[in-house]
Design a protein around this motif. Structure first.
Motif, PDB file in Angstrom:
ATOM      1  N   LEU A 214      30.016  31.304  45.579  1.00  0.00           N
ATOM      2  CA  LEU A 214      30.263  31.453  44.149  1.00  0.00           C
ATOM      3  C   LEU A 214      29.525  30.350  43.408  1.00  0.00           C
ATOM      4  CD1 LEU A 214      32.016  32.716  41.803  1.00  0.00           C
ATOM      5  CD2 LEU A 214      33.775  31.047  42.433  1.00  0.00           C
ATOM      6  N   ILE A 215      28.817  30.711  42.315  1.00  0.00           N
ATOM      7  CA  ILE A 215      28.094  29.712  41.525  1.00  0.00           C
ATOM      8  C   ILE A 215      28.494  29.837  40.056  1.00  0.00           C
ATOM      9  CG2 ILE A 215      26.130  29.632  43.124  1.00  0.00           C
ATOM     10  CD1 ILE A 215      24.558  31.386  41.127  1.00  0.00           C
ATOM     11  N   ASP A 216      27.925  28.977  39.217  1.00  0.00           N
ATOM     12  CA  ASP A 216      28.095  29.039  37.766  1.00  0.00           C
ATOM     13  C   ASP A 216      29.551  28.794  37.376  1.00  0.00           C
ATOM     14  OD1 ASP A 216      26.514  29.338  35.350  1.00  0.00           O
ATOM     15  OD2 ASP A 216      27.652  31.149  34.968  1.00  0.00           O
ATOM     16  N   GLU A 217      30.099  29.572  36.442  1.00  0.00           N
ATOM     17  CA  GLU A 217      31.452  29.318  35.949  1.00  0.00           C
ATOM     18  C   GLU A 217      32.414  30.384  36.460  1.00  0.00           C
ATOM     19  OE1 GLU A 217      31.671  29.596  31.661  1.00  0.00           O
ATOM     20  OE2 GLU A 217      30.328  31.296  31.614  1.00  0.00           O
ATOM     21  N   ILE A 218      33.705  30.113  36.339  1.00  0.00           N
ATOM     22  CA  ILE A 218      34.717  31.061  36.817  1.00  0.00           C
ATOM     23  C   ILE A 218      35.981  30.919  35.971  1.00  0.00           C
ATOM     24  CG2 ILE A 218      35.090  29.380  38.684  1.00  0.00           C
ATOM     25  CD1 ILE A 218      36.658  31.439  40.212  1.00  0.00           C
ATOM     26  N   HIS A 219      36.471  32.057  35.497  1.00  0.00           N
ATOM     27  CA  HIS A 219      37.743  32.155  34.753  1.00  0.00           C
ATOM     28  C   HIS A 219      37.773  31.299  33.488  1.00  0.00           C
ATOM     29  CE1 HIS A 219      39.626  33.365  38.889  1.00  0.00           C
ATOM     30  NE2 HIS A 219      38.934  34.348  38.338  1.00  0.00           N
ATOM     31  N   THR A 220      36.601  31.063  32.879  1.00  0.00           N
ATOM     32  CA  THR A 220      36.563  30.345  31.600  1.00  0.00           C
ATOM     33  C   THR A 220      36.679  31.351  30.452  1.00  0.00           C
ATOM     34  OG1 THR A 220      34.190  30.530  31.173  1.00  0.00           O
ATOM     35  CG2 THR A 220      34.904  28.729  32.642  1.00  0.00           C
ATOM     36  N   PRO A 221      36.999  30.874  29.246  1.00  0.00           N
ATOM     37  CA  PRO A 221      37.059  31.799  28.108  1.00  0.00           C
ATOM     38  C   PRO A 221      35.699  32.382  27.723  1.00  0.00           C
ATOM     39  CG  PRO A 221      37.423  29.536  27.395  1.00  0.00           C
ATOM     40  CD  PRO A 221      37.440  29.523  28.882  1.00  0.00           C
ATOM     41  N   ASP A 222      34.612  31.818  28.207  1.00  0.00           N
ATOM     42  CA  ASP A 222      33.291  32.391  27.946  1.00  0.00           C
ATOM     43  C   ASP A 222      32.966  33.525  28.914  1.00  0.00           C
ATOM     44  OD1 ASP A 222      32.887  30.622  25.878  1.00  0.00           O
ATOM     45  OD2 ASP A 222      30.873  30.047  26.527  1.00  0.00           O
ATOM     46  N   SER A 223      33.523  33.463  30.111  1.00  0.00           N
ATOM     47  CA  SER A 223      33.196  34.477  31.120  1.00  0.00           C
ATOM     48  C   SER A 223      34.339  35.464  31.328  1.00  0.00           C
ATOM     49  CB  SER A 223      32.886  33.801  32.457  1.00  0.00           C
ATOM     50  OG  SER A 223      34.051  33.169  32.968  1.00  0.00           O
ATOM     51  N   SER A 224      35.460  35.230  30.663  1.00  0.00           N
ATOM     52  CA  SER A 224      36.674  36.009  30.925  1.00  0.00           C
ATOM     53  C   SER A 224      37.394  36.332  29.627  1.00  0.00           C
ATOM     54  CB  SER A 224      37.641  35.215  31.810  1.00  0.00           C
ATOM     55  OG  SER A 224      36.968  34.572  32.868  1.00  0.00           O
ATOM     56  N   ARG A 225      38.224  37.343  29.700  1.00  0.00           N
ATOM     57  CA  ARG A 225      39.083  37.700  28.574  1.00  0.00           C
ATOM     58  C   ARG A 225      40.526  37.598  29.067  1.00  0.00           C
ATOM     59  NH1 ARG A 225      36.812  41.213  24.982  1.00  0.00           N
ATOM     60  NH2 ARG A 225      35.553  41.966  26.716  1.00  0.00           N
ATOM     61  N   TYR A 226      41.360  36.939  28.278  1.00  0.00           N
ATOM     62  CA  TYR A 226      42.783  36.836  28.596  1.00  0.00           C
ATOM     63  C   TYR A 226      43.611  37.416  27.452  1.00  0.00           C
ATOM     64  CZ  TYR A 226      41.635  33.231  32.168  1.00  0.00           C
ATOM     65  OH  TYR A 226      41.151  32.538  33.248  1.00  0.00           O
ATOM     66  N   PHE A 227      44.730  38.058  27.793  1.00  0.00           N
ATOM     67  CA  PHE A 227      45.761  38.420  26.815  1.00  0.00           C
ATOM     68  C   PHE A 227      47.002  37.573  27.094  1.00  0.00           C
ATOM     69  CE2 PHE A 227      44.338  43.177  26.751  1.00  0.00           C
ATOM     70  CZ  PHE A 227      43.306  42.881  25.892  1.00  0.00           C
ATOM     71  N   TYR A 228      47.815  37.371  26.054  1.00  0.00           N
ATOM     72  CA  TYR A 228      49.154  36.825  26.275  1.00  0.00           C
ATOM     73  C   TYR A 228      50.018  37.936  26.864  1.00  0.00           C
ATOM     74  CZ  TYR A 228      47.997  32.653  23.581  1.00  0.00           C
ATOM     75  OH  TYR A 228      47.432  31.482  23.145  1.00  0.00           O
ATOM     76  N   ALA A 229      50.714  37.641  27.967  1.00  0.00           N
ATOM     77  CA  ALA A 229      51.540  38.660  28.619  1.00  0.00           C
ATOM     78  C   ALA A 229      52.757  39.015  27.761  1.00  0.00           C
ATOM     79  CB  ALA A 229      51.996  38.163  29.994  1.00  0.00           C
ATOM     80  N   ASP A 230      53.320  37.998  27.109  1.00  0.00           N
ATOM     81  CA  ASP A 230      54.520  38.221  26.302  1.00  0.00           C
ATOM     82  C   ASP A 230      54.192  39.163  25.132  1.00  0.00           C
ATOM     83  OD1 ASP A 230      57.174  37.881  25.463  1.00  0.00           O
ATOM     84  OD2 ASP A 230      56.593  36.306  24.054  1.00  0.00           O
ATOM     85  N   GLY A 231      54.852  40.303  25.095  1.00  0.00           N
ATOM     86  CA  GLY A 231      54.641  41.255  24.001  1.00  0.00           C
ATOM     87  C   GLY A 231      53.474  42.198  24.223  1.00  0.00           C
ATOM     88  N   TYR A 232      52.799  42.093  25.386  1.00  0.00           N
ATOM     89  CA  TYR A 232      51.634  42.960  25.639  1.00  0.00           C
ATOM     90  C   TYR A 232      52.016  44.440  25.506  1.00  0.00           C
ATOM     91  CZ  TYR A 232      48.551  46.009  28.285  1.00  0.00           C
ATOM     92  OH  TYR A 232      47.783  47.081  28.661  1.00  0.00           O
ATOM     93  N   GLN A 233      53.061  44.849  26.234  1.00  0.00           N
ATOM     94  CA  GLN A 233      53.406  46.278  26.266  1.00  0.00           C
ATOM     95  C   GLN A 233      53.878  46.771  24.895  1.00  0.00           C
ATOM     96  OE1 GLN A 233      52.568  48.209  29.007  1.00  0.00           O
ATOM     97  NE2 GLN A 233      52.836  49.739  27.380  1.00  0.00           N
ATOM     98  N   GLU A 234      54.624  45.907  24.209  1.00  0.00           N
ATOM     99  CA  GLU A 234      55.102  46.288  22.865  1.00  0.00           C
ATOM    100  C   GLU A 234      53.925  46.515  21.920  1.00  0.00           C
ATOM    101  OE1 GLU A 234      58.398  44.248  24.960  1.00  0.00           O
ATOM    102  OE2 GLU A 234      56.259  43.903  24.745  1.00  0.00           O
ATOM    103  N   ARG A 235      52.947  45.632  22.003  1.00  0.00           N
ATOM    104  CA  ARG A 235      51.760  45.792  21.139  1.00  0.00           C
ATOM    105  C   ARG A 235      51.011  47.077  21.493  1.00  0.00           C
ATOM    106  NH1 ARG A 235      52.065  40.079  21.317  1.00  0.00           N
ATOM    107  NH2 ARG A 235      50.944  39.908  23.284  1.00  0.00           N
TER     108      ARG A 235
END
Length: 315
Positions: A214-235
């Motif tokens: 594995l090279i470069d970056e991993i799990h950063t906000p530039d290479s990844s998208r995150y949601f907040y789990a709390d309220g995900y299904q309701e939204r």
């Protein structure tokens, strides 16, 4: 802004060459190790924005190095040292010319393609009847070709990668296996922080002895998208936008100001206040993703600090 690092022109001992990517600058030392400097440049729609974001390079570098440490039992990586908050040092590798994009949810590019009526992404079918940000039945791998500087990355199917000989089948099987393992670990880490890892990309290379790492970056906000789990299904049930932790907020701001990286479009003006708000958002991202308080490095003279720390490491 004077407290950012936009460009570097170092000359380290035994330096062979420098590669400048959209965000990172990579110094080849003696054809043996790489010194990778994470700048404060901000890239969106494959275009580098005119102003840097304070602490962004430090944030990306420190998230990536923490995540590499948290996954090295699953997948070997290139990293050997982090002599400065903005710097990672590791083995010289020959990079594969594909990015391994994996998506657990139909968001971003996948959602835009779906809205346009497409049901195949990189040769992978997307089920009928999905809404934006719905979870896929299983994560899907949708690779992209690595663009030369200034070009856009392009979607490509597994079949085309193999047919064009971009990656051998034996190596590609390993890339897929590593991608799924990393995404599962990343999803578990995110869940422990009250987050959902929506999609991400991984890059791999081969060391001189032929090991895939594995090279470069991993799990950063530039290479990844995150949601907040709390309220995900309701939204989702209410048809509302998800609360995101990613660079998507910058993309949405650009879109709302008439910019999507298309020919003839001009990057909108970014005020110092807006730049500051982006920096604060990145710090929020760091603290949510790592579960740790962000400690700002001394930015009174970033160039001098980085150069001194790298020279000290190289001895």
């Amino acid at each position: 802004m004077s407290n950012t690092i936009i460009d570097t022109n170092f000359n380290f001992p035994n330096q062979k060459s420098v590669y400048k990517g959209k965000v990172r600058e990579v110094y080849n030392i003696n054809d043996d190790e790489l010194v990778m400097i994470a700048t404060d440049r901000l890239s969106a729609f494959d275009v580098v924005m005119p102003k840097g974001i304070p602490y962004k390079g430090q944030i990306l570098n420190q998230i990536a190095t923490k995540m590499m440490a948290a996954t090295e039992d699953l997948v070997p990586n290139w990293l050997t040292a982090t002599p400065d908050p903005n710097v990672a040092v590791g083995h010289l590798c020959a990079p594969f010319k594909v990015e391994m994009v994996i998506r657990g949810y139909m968001s971003g590019h996948a959602a835009r393609e779906y809205k346009a009526g497409k049901r195949l992404l990189c040769g992978v079918p997307m089920p009928e009847g999905m809404k934006e940000n719905d979870k896929f039945p299983e994560p899907i791998i949708t690779p992209a070709t690595k663009a030369e500087q200034g070009d856009h990355d392009e979607d490509i199917s597994r079949e085309d990668i193999l047919r064009r000989g971009i990656v051998s089948e034996a190596d590609y099987v390993v890339l897929e296996d590593y991608t799924r393992k990393l995404f599962q670990r990343g999803s578990d880490i995110a869940a422990s922080r009250g987050l959902i890892l929506v999609d991400t990309k991984y890059e791999f290379g081969k060391t001189k002895d032929g090991q895939i790492v594995l090279i470069d970056e991993i799990h950063t906000p530039d290479s990844s998208r995150y949601f907040y789990a709390d309220g995900y299904q309701e939204r989702q049930d209410r048809g509302e936008a998800q609360k995101q932790l990613s660079k998507e907020f910058v993309r949405q701001w650009l879109i709302s100001n008439g910019f999507q990286g298309l020919e003839g479009q001009t990057v909108p003006f970014m005020s110092d206040d807006y730049i500051e708000s982006v920096s604060e958002r990145y710090i929020e991202l760091y603290e949510n993703i790592t579960g740790e308080t962000f400690v700002k490095a001394d930015v009174s003279n970033i160039q001098e600090r980085i150069e001194g720390n790298v020279l000290g490491y190289l001895g």
